[in-house]
Write a protein that holds these residues in place. Sequence first.
Motif, mmCIF file in Angstrom:
data_model
loop_
_atom_site.group_PDB
_atom_site.id
_atom_site.type_symbol
_atom_site.label_atom_id
_atom_site.label_comp_id
_atom_site.label_asym_id
_atom_site.label_seq_id
_atom_site.Cartn_x
_atom_site.Cartn_y
_atom_site.Cartn_z
ATOM 1 N N HIS A 1 2.245 -14.708 0.366
ATOM 2 C CA HIS A 1 2.075 -16.121 1.204
ATOM 3 C C HIS A 1 1.961 -17.211 0.199
ATOM 4 O O HIS A 1 1.342 -18.395 0.489
ATOM 5 N N ARG B 1 18.550 -7.840 3.392
ATOM 6 C CA ARG B 1 17.295 -7.177 3.264
ATOM 7 C C ARG B 1 16.046 -7.663 4.081
ATOM 8 O O ARG B 1 15.194 -7.050 4.684
ATOM 9 N N ARG C 1 12.197 -4.907 12.309
ATOM 10 C CA ARG C 1 11.314 -5.779 11.637
ATOM 11 C C ARG C 1 10.413 -6.686 12.399
ATOM 12 O O ARG C 1 10.723 -6.671 13.548
ATOM 13 N N ARG D 1 7.365 -11.586 10.603
ATOM 14 C CA ARG D 1 7.448 -12.614 9.482
ATOM 15 C C ARG D 1 9.016 -13.036 9.033
ATOM 16 O O ARG D 1 9.320 -14.087 8.772
ATOM 17 N N GLN D 2 9.556 -11.791 9.440
ATOM 18 C CA GLN D 2 11.271 -12.401 9.101
ATOM 19 C C GLN D 2 11.800 -13.205 9.873
ATOM 20 O O GLN D 2 12.733 -13.995 9.777
ATOM 21 N N ASP E 1 6.703 -19.499 4.935
ATOM 22 C CA ASP E 1 5.132 -19.151 5.405
ATOM 23 C C ASP E 1 4.142 -19.977 4.807
ATOM 24 O O ASP E 1 2.897 -20.259 5.171
ATOM 25 N N ARG F 1 -6.571 -1.039 4.608
ATOM 26 C CA ARG F 1 -5.623 -0.202 5.239
ATOM 27 C C ARG F 1 -5.360 0.902 4.254
ATOM 28 O O ARG F 1 -4.810 1.050 3.334
ATOM 29 N N HIS G 1 -2.209 1.407 1.865
ATOM 30 C CA HIS G 1 -1.938 0.329 1.037
ATOM 31 C C HIS G 1 -2.804 0.096 -0.414
ATOM 32 O O HIS G 1 -3.580 1.014 -0.358
ATOM 33 N N SER H 1 2.413 -6.685 -1.596
ATOM 34 C CA SER H 1 3.339 -6.989 -0.496
ATOM 35 C C SER H 1 4.826 -6.609 -0.904
ATOM 36 O O SER H 1 5.157 -6.912 -1.882
ATOM 37 N N ALA H 2 5.522 -5.894 0.085
ATOM 38 C CA ALA H 2 6.856 -5.528 -0.112
ATOM 39 C C ALA H 2 7.702 -6.755 -0.004
ATOM 40 O O ALA H 2 8.657 -7.191 -0.134
ATOM 41 N N ARG H 3 6.997 -8.261 0.279
ATOM 42 C CA ARG H 3 7.655 -9.320 -0.090
ATOM 43 C C ARG H 3 8.071 -9.422 -1.432
ATOM 44 O O ARG H 3 9.463 -10.222 -1.663
ATOM 45 N N ASP I 1 6.079 -4.890 10.230
ATOM 46 C CA ASP I 1 7.400 -4.451 10.510
ATOM 47 C C ASP I 1 7.124 -3.045 11.079
ATOM 48 O O ASP I 1 6.224 -2.082 10.554
HETATM 49 C C1 EPS Z 1 3.905 -6.755 4.289
HETATM 50 C C2 EPS Z 1 3.366 -7.385 5.187
HETATM 51 C C3 EPS Z 1 4.473 -8.202 6.088
HETATM 52 C C4 EPS Z 1 5.908 -8.173 5.896
HETATM 53 C C5 EPS Z 1 6.015 -8.141 4.261
HETATM 54 C C6 EPS Z 1 5.491 -7.134 3.657
HETATM 55 O O1 EPS Z 1 4.095 -9.818 5.759
HETATM 56 P P1 EPS Z 1 3.288 -10.609 6.785
HETATM 57 O O2 EPS Z 1 1.785 -10.048 6.436
HETATM 58 O O3 EPS Z 1 3.390 -12.079 6.252
HETATM 59 O O4 EPS Z 1 3.442 -10.241 8.078
HETATM 60 O O5 EPS Z 1 6.585 -8.917 6.768
HETATM 61 O O6 EPS Z 1 7.301 -8.319 4.309
HETATM 62 C C7 EPS Z 1 8.017 -9.454 3.902
HETATM 63 C C8 EPS Z 1 7.462 -10.648 4.197
HETATM 64 C C9 EPS Z 1 9.254 -9.515 3.563
HETATM 65 O O7 EPS Z 1 9.996 -10.540 3.279
HETATM 66 O O8 EPS Z 1 9.915 -8.213 3.286
HETATM 67 C C10 EPS Z 1 3.176 -6.081 3.278
HETATM 68 O O9 EPS Z 1 1.922 -5.964 3.520
HETATM 69 O O10 EPS Z 1 3.665 -5.331 2.486
#
Ligand code: EPS
Length: 381
Positions: A11, A40, A46, A49-50, A81, A108, A111, A133-135, A337
């Motif tokens: 973020h 992706r 999903r 966030r997407q 975001d 978590r 995680h 995060s996988a972001r 997701d």
């Molecule tokens: C993720 C948590 C989520 C996922 C995120 C990976 O994000 P948020 O906490 O903002 O809802 O959507 O993945 C992405 C944003 C992405 O683009 O792939 C996590 O904790 O790994």
Amino acid sequence: MMKLTTAGESHGKALVAILEGLPAHLHLDIERLQEDLAIRQSGYGRGGRQKIEKDRVEILTGVRNGETLGSPVTLCIYNKDYANWESCMSDGACDEQAMAAKALTKVRPGHADLTGMKKFAQDDARNVLERASARETAIRVAAGGVYKQYLSALGVEITGYVREICGVADEKEYAFDAVRTGKDPETGMVDRALSAQAKEKITVLKQAGDTAGGVVEVRVRGLKSGFGNVMTYGEKLDARLAQGLMSIQAVKGVEIGMGFGVAKTSGKDVHDEIFYSKEKGYYRKSNNAGGLEGGMSNGEELVLRAAMKPIPTLMRGLQTVDTATGEAAKAASERSDVCAIVAMETIAEAVVAQVLAFAVSERLGGDTMEQVTARYQELEA
Ligand code: EPS
């Protein structure tokens, strides 16, 4: 020497990548990078966030008039975001209330939260999870897109598909082109009946506040023999591919070719017998080795699989401890997701492209793309 560095918080303002060691005159089609980024973000299951992010990569350095210059290439994806998170994610002084509201202490299971907090002496898991995060995989897919174009200039192609989603498994073998053109975009699976079953499974899991993992398979066609190095363990191509795939968030298992199946049968059913003809040169009729022998490519298709665990943010909340109070609690979850296996497949392709581009560059060098392609053409298949 090729090198890739990625940076950026989930973020925060942006995700960036610096790609060193690309030769000059690699023509880059930026729209192809955007296509991989869109894949992706897609797939059945999903989360919210997407809907916020519409990932578009910008090239900040190293490319002029559509071609690399030989200087470091910088890629950037802005996080939309961030506009909603600036008060607690800014590099300057943050708003105390906003930080407290977004603090995560109900760590978590599965995680990086708890172990990361201990390692970096943090009271708020957000200081860890933002990077865990996988972001982050968005920028790896963008970088992988560049490496795919480098390999494609040599005639090396990469594709992949989803073999399994939460126990719904496709055990069939497919030809490269069937994989490339035959997938259900919602699940990444080739078999439509299994794909429908997998979607039903995801719907049920969503209702239960639960999540799903799966297995992806990546295939590489056109890679000549001899990439990687039998002589040095660190340079073995299978080892480097396994490391690359395992570095993707949520991957817990990697297989090459027959994978764990090699332990279930004897040598005569495992090793790919060798034949020779004038037209084909040396060839094999099976590919249980997945295109890798002695840590080197052997000229056959590469076959690589990665198993993704179910996403560790569950809406139903797993049992944990609130590190702020020491009390038992339900793990944190705001949105999640349910299944991100289509994303995983694209990410796995990107990572494989990266590892192979590095191996090609180490063996062939080259200041210009013309040098690299000429040297590649001279090699035995
Ligand atoms: C993720 C948590 C989520 C996922 C995120 C990976 O994000 P948020 O906490 O903002 O809802 O959507 O993945 C992405 C944003 C992405 O683009 O792939 C996590 O904790 O790994």
